[in-house]
Design a protein around this motif. Structure first.
Motif, PDB file in Angstrom:
ATOM      1  N   VAL A  52       5.498   1.095  -5.157  1.00  0.00           N
ATOM      2  CA  VAL A  52       6.387   1.555  -4.090  1.00  0.00           C
ATOM      3  C   VAL A  52       6.029   2.987  -3.722  1.00  0.00           C
ATOM      4  N   ASN A  53       5.802   3.196  -2.424  1.00  0.00           N
ATOM      5  CA  ASN A  53       5.442   4.524  -1.942  1.00  0.00           C
ATOM      6  C   ASN A  53       6.674   5.197  -1.341  1.00  0.00           C
ATOM      7  N   TRP A  54       7.237   6.158  -2.085  1.00  0.00           N
ATOM      8  CA  TRP A  54       8.485   6.791  -1.641  1.00  0.00           C
ATOM      9  C   TRP A  54       8.280   7.682  -0.425  1.00  0.00           C
ATOM     10  N   LEU A  55       7.007   8.031  -0.132  1.00  0.00           N
ATOM     11  CA  LEU A  55       6.756   8.902   1.009  1.00  0.00           C
ATOM     12  C   LEU A  55       7.046   8.162   2.313  1.00  0.00           C
ATOM     13  N   ASN A  56       7.077   6.848   2.223  1.00  0.00           N
ATOM     14  CA  ASN A  56       7.431   6.038   3.384  1.00  0.00           C
ATOM     15  C   ASN A  56       8.742   5.316   3.061  1.00  0.00           C
ATOM     16  N   PRO A  57       9.879   6.009   3.241  1.00  0.00           N
ATOM     17  CA  PRO A  57      11.148   5.476   2.735  1.00  0.00           C
ATOM     18  C   PRO A  57      11.521   4.116   3.318  1.00  0.00           C
ATOM     19  N   LYS A  58      11.222   3.910   4.599  1.00  0.00           N
ATOM     20  CA  LYS A  58      11.606   2.631   5.213  1.00  0.00           C
ATOM     21  C   LYS A  58      10.939   1.471   4.504  1.00  0.00           C
ATOM     22  N   GLU A  59       9.641   1.659   4.264  1.00  0.00           N
ATOM     23  CA  GLU A  59       8.913   0.592   3.592  1.00  0.00           C
ATOM     24  C   GLU A  59       9.333   0.503   2.129  1.00  0.00           C
ATOM     25  N   ALA A  60       9.636   1.661   1.543  1.00  0.00           N
ATOM     26  CA  ALA A  60       9.975   1.679   0.126  1.00  0.00           C
ATOM     27  C   ALA A  60      11.320   1.009  -0.142  1.00  0.00           C
ATOM     28  N   PHE A  61      12.322   1.311   0.689  1.00  0.00           N
ATOM     29  CA  PHE A  61      13.682   0.899   0.358  1.00  0.00           C
ATOM     30  C   PHE A  61      14.173  -0.335   1.109  1.00  0.00           C
ATOM     31  N   LEU A  62      13.528  -0.684   2.221  1.00  0.00           N
ATOM     32  CA  LEU A  62      14.036  -1.806   3.013  1.00  0.00           C
ATOM     33  C   LEU A  62      13.228  -3.079   2.785  1.00  0.00           C
ATOM     34  N   GLN A  63      12.221  -3.008   1.913  1.00  0.00           N
ATOM     35  CA  GLN A  63      11.374  -4.168   1.637  1.00  0.00           C
ATOM     36  C   GLN A  63      11.616  -4.665   0.209  1.00  0.00           C
ATOM     37  N   PRO A  64      11.158  -5.889  -0.081  1.00  0.00           N
ATOM     38  CA  PRO A  64      11.364  -6.395  -1.443  1.00  0.00           C
ATOM     39  C   PRO A  64      10.589  -5.599  -2.491  1.00  0.00           C
ATOM     40  N   VAL A  65      11.131  -5.534  -3.697  1.00  0.00           N
ATOM     41  CA  VAL A  65      10.397  -4.960  -4.831  1.00  0.00           C
ATOM     42  C   VAL A  65      10.593  -5.884  -6.031  1.00  0.00           C
ATOM     43  N   GLN A  66       9.768  -5.667  -7.048  1.00  0.00           N
ATOM     44  CA  GLN A  66       9.995  -6.366  -8.313  1.00  0.00           C
ATOM     45  C   GLN A  66      10.160  -5.302  -9.389  1.00  0.00           C
ATOM     46  N   THR A  67      11.222  -5.452 -10.198  1.00  0.00           N
ATOM     47  CA  THR A  67      11.426  -4.527 -11.308  1.00  0.00           C
ATOM     48  C   THR A  67      10.874  -5.150 -12.582  1.00  0.00           C
ATOM     49  N   MET A  68      10.855  -4.380 -13.659  1.00  0.00           N
ATOM     50  CA  MET A  68      10.404  -4.941 -14.941  1.00  0.00           C
ATOM     51  C   MET A  68      11.263  -6.145 -15.322  1.00  0.00           C
TER      52      MET A  68
END
Lengths: 298, 309
Positions: B241-257
Motif C-alpha cells: 500500500v502506497n500511502w503517498l497516494n491516499p485515494k488508492e491506498a484507502f479506497l481500494q481493497p487490501v489484505q492484512t496478515m
C-alpha cells in the motif's frame, strides 16, 4: 486594552466570554464523541432488525442452508454454536475458577504469582486467530484429533476465554470480605472447607457474571474456528464430540460472500439478528445478575 | 496426647488439603501451558517453513501469493495492509475514545455515566463478523456518496467499523487513568481561576498521560489482530500500500496478515504443504507484534504512572 478597560472590567468580561464559548464548544464535541459510537450502532441495528423482519421465521430457524434464499435456514449453525458453547462452559468454568482460587487463596505474593498473573494478562491480549493456530497445531497436528470437529472447537475457544474467566473470578473472590474467611477458620474449618462453604458461594454471582460474558464472546468468535477447519456451511447439526460442525458466525461469514440481494438484505440480517439476540440476552443476564448482587450486598 | 489414631486422621486431613491445593495449582498451570503451547506451535511450524522458504525472501519479497502460482511468500504486502488498516482504525478510535473518556471522567453526571458506560461496552461485545457485514453492506454504500470511486471492498469502511468497536477499549482505560488523578490537583487549578477545559487540558490529561497512551497502544494491538471485519469488507487483495497516494491506498481493497491467514486457512491446503506452514510464520509475526505492543503498554502504564497517595 487600555487602563480604562481594566478599571471598568470590560476586558475581563470579554476574556471570560471567550473562555465560556470555548468551554461550551468543547463540551458539545465531547458529548458527541461519547455518543457517536452508540448512536451509529443503534442506527445500524435498526437497519438489520428491519431487514430481518419477514425473513426471520420458523422456516429459517428449522431449515438447513440453501442457495435459494427462501429455503435457506440456520438450524445446523444454531445447534453447532449451542453445542460448542455448552462444552466451553463445562471446561472453562472449573479451570478458570480453579486458577482464580489458587491465585487468590493459596499463592503467596511472590514472583510465581506475579509470573502467573502477567502471563494471564498477556494471554488476554493475544489475537483470537492465533488461538486458532494453537488449536490447529496442538489438537489437530500434535494430538491427532480430526479437523473441524466439535471437541477441537470447544478446546480452542476454552483456551481463548480462559484468561477473562480467571480475571473476573479473581475479582469476585477478592470481593469476599476477609472477616468471613477468618470467621470460618476461627470455627476450625480447614482452608478447603472455608473455600468450599464460604468463599465460592459468596463469589458465585460475580463468577457467573464474568463467565456468562466470556461465553457470549465465545459465541461470536469466528477466526479461531475457521483456522481449526470448522465448516462455514454445513447441512446437518453436530451429532457427537467428533462430528464436524458449523457455528452461527461462520454461517454469517459464508453468506456474506453471496452477492444476491435476498441474501445480503434478507437472510444475512436474519442470521445476524439471531446471533445478536443470543449475545445481548446473555450480556443482559450477566449485568442483571451483577446489579442484583450488588444491591443485596448493600 | 496424640494417639496413633488421631495422628492418622490428621495425616489424612493434611493429605486432602494438600491434594486440593495441588488441583488448584494444576488449573492455574493451564494458562502457562497455553502460552508455551502457542510459542512452541508457532515456532515449530515456522522453523519448518523457513527450511523451505528463505527468511530473506519472507521479509523482503514484495509479493504474497501462497496458493496461486507463481507461488511467493513475501510478508511485506500483508504487513503494509495491516499497517494501513491499523492506521485508519486508530484515526477513528483514538480521538473519539479520548474525548469520550474526558467527558465521562470530567463532565458527565453520575446518572449519565451509569447509562452510557454499559451502552459503550456493548460496542465491544458485538462479534467482528457483524461489524464486517455493517461495513460491507451499509458503510461502503454510504462512503460511495462521498467518494464515488471507492471500491466495493475497501479498507476504509472496515476501519471505520472496527474503530467504533475499539472506542470502549480506549475510552474506559483512559477514563480510569483520568479518574485516578486526585481532586486536589483540579482544585488547585480552579483556585488559580482557570476554566474546566483548561483544568482538563493542562492538569488532568498531562497527569494521566501514561494511562492514556497505554490505552492507545492496547487499542492499536487490538486492531492489528482484528480478523473478520477486514476479511469480509476489505477485499483480500495483497498489495504494497502506497500511502503517498491516499485515494488508492484507502479506497481500494487490501489484505492484512489476519485476512491472508483466513484465505490460506479456508483454501484446500494440506497439513504438509508450504502454504499451510506459512500460516504459522505469519501467525508468529503477528503474535510477536501484538505481544511487543502489549508489553510496551503495560510497561508505560506501570513505569510512568504518577503515584498519588
Amino acid at each position: 486594552m487600555s487602563t480604562l478597560d481594566y478599571l471598568s472590567g470590560t476586558a475581563e468580561k470579554d476574556n471570560i466570554g471567550k473562555e465560556h464559548k470555548k468551554e461550551f464548544g468543547f463540551k458539545i464535541v465531547a458529548v458527541l464523541a461519547t455518543l457517536i459510537g452508540i448512536v451509529s450502532l443503534a442506527v445500524l441495528l435498526a437497519y438489520v432488525f428491519t431487514e430481518a423482519a419477514g425473513w426471520l421465521d420458523l422456516q429459517f430457524l428449522t431449515s438447513t442452508p440453501s442457495r435459494f434464499a427462501e429455503k435457506a435456514g440456520y438450524y445446523p449453525a444454531i445447534l453447532g454454536s449451542a453445542f460448542v458453547v455448552a462444552l466451553v462452559a463445562l471446561f472453562a468454568l472449573p479451570l478458570g475458577v480453579g486458577a482464580a482460587v489458587y491465585l487468590e487463596e493459596y499463592s503467596r505474593k511472590n514472583f510465581i504469582q506475579r509470573f502467573l498473573q502477567t502471563n494471564i494478562a498477556n494471554l488476554a491480549g493475544v489475537p483470537s486467530i492465533v488461538y486458532g493456530l494453537l488449536g490447529l497445531g496442538l489438537f489437530v497436528g500434535t494430538l491427532g484429533l480430526p479437523h473441524g470437529v466439535v471437541l477441537v472447537g470447544a478446546f480452542t475457544l476454552t483456551l481463548r476465554v480462559l484468561p477473562i474467566v480467571i480475571v473476573s473470578s479473581q475479582e469476585a473472590i477478592r470481593a469476599v470480605p476477609d472477616l468471613q474467611r477468618q470467621a470460618a477458620l476461627g470455627l476450625g474449618a480447614t482452608k478447603w472447607q472455608m473455600i468450599r462453604s464460604i468463599v465460592l458461594p459468596e463469589a458465585f454471582p460475580g463468577i457467573m457474571t464474568g463467565t456468562i460474558i466470556s461465553l457470549a464472546n465465545a459465541i461470536g468468535e469466528t477466526a479461531p474456528l475457521i483456522m481449526i477447519g470448522a465448516a462455514t456451511t454445513i447441512f446437518s447439526p453436530p451429532h457427537g464430540l467428533l462430528s464436524s460442525f458449523s457455528a452461527m458466525p461462520l454461517q454469517i461469514y459464508a453468506w456474506s460472500d453471496f452477492p444476491k440481494s435476498e441474501f445480503q438484505h434478507g437472510v444475512l440480517p436474519a442470521a445476524i439478528v439471531v446471533l445478536l439476540l443470543v449475545i445481548l440476552t446473555m450480556n443482559g443476564i450477566a449485568v442483571y445478575a451483577r446489579n442484583k448482587y450488588y444491591k443485596n450486598k448493600k | 496426647m496424640a494417639t496413633p489414631k488421631s495422628l492418622h486422621k490428621e495425616f489424612r486431613a493434611d493429605l486432602k488439603e494438600n491434594s486440593v491445593r495441588g488441583v488448584f495449582f494444576a488449573t492455574a498451570l493451564v494458562s502457562i501451558i497455553t502460552t508455551v503451547g502457542i510459542v512452541v506451535v508457532l515456532f515449530a511450524d515456522s522453523v519448518d517453513f523457513f527450511s523451505q522458504v528463505s527468511i530473506v525472501e519472507f521479509f523482503t519479497s514484495t509479493r504474497w501469493s501462497p496458493v496461486i502460482k507463481p507461488i511467493e511468500f513475501g510478508v511485506l504486502p500483508i504487513i503494509s495492509g495491516t499497517l494501513t488498516f491499523t492506521f485508519l482504525t486508530a484515526l477513528v478510535a483514538i480521538p473519539i475514545g479520548v474525548l469520550a473518556a474526558i467527558y465521562l471522567s470530567e463532565y458527565a453526571s453520575e446518572r449519565f455515566r451509569r447509562i452510557v458506560k454499559p451502552a459503550l461496552e456493548v460496542l465491544a461485545g458485538i462479534p467482528t463478523v457483524v461489524y464486517g457485514y455493517f461495513a460491507l453492506i451499509y458503510v461502503t454504500p454510504l462512503l460511495k456518496k462521498i467518494f464515488p470511486e471507492i471500491s466495493t471492498f475497501n479498507v476504509l469502511s472496515a476501519s471505520i467499523m472496527v474503530g467504533i468497536m475499539i472506542i470502549p477499549t480506549i475510552a474506559s482505560l483512559s477514563e480510569d487513568a483520568m479518574r485516578a488523578v486526585p481532586n486536589s490537583l483540579r482544585q488547585a487549578g480552579y483556585g488559580l481561576g482557570i476554566t474546566k477545559f483548561q483544568v482538563t487540558s493542562t492538569v488532568v490529561v498531562p497527569a494521566s498521560l501514561s494511562g492514556i497512551i497505554s490505552s492507545f497502544i492496547l487499542g492499536i494491538s487490538r486492531a492489528i489482530g482484528e480478523t473478520m471485519a477486514v476479511t469480509i469488507a476489505a477485499g483480500n487483495l495483497s498489495r504494497i500500500v502506497n500511502w503517498l497516494n491516499p485515494k488508492e491506498a484507502f479506497l481500494q481493497p487490501v489484505q492484512t496478515m489476519t485476512s491472508a491467514m483466513v484465505e490460506v486457512g479456508t483454501s484446500d491446503v494440506t497439513g504438509t504443504s508450504v502454504a499451510y506452514k506459512s500460516l504459522f510464520a505469519v501467525g508468529l509475526t503477528l503474535f510477536v507484534m501484538t505481544m511487543l505492543l502489549n508489553l510496551v503498554s503495560q510497561r508505560i502504564k506501570n513505569k510512568y504512572r504518577e503515584k498519588y497517595e
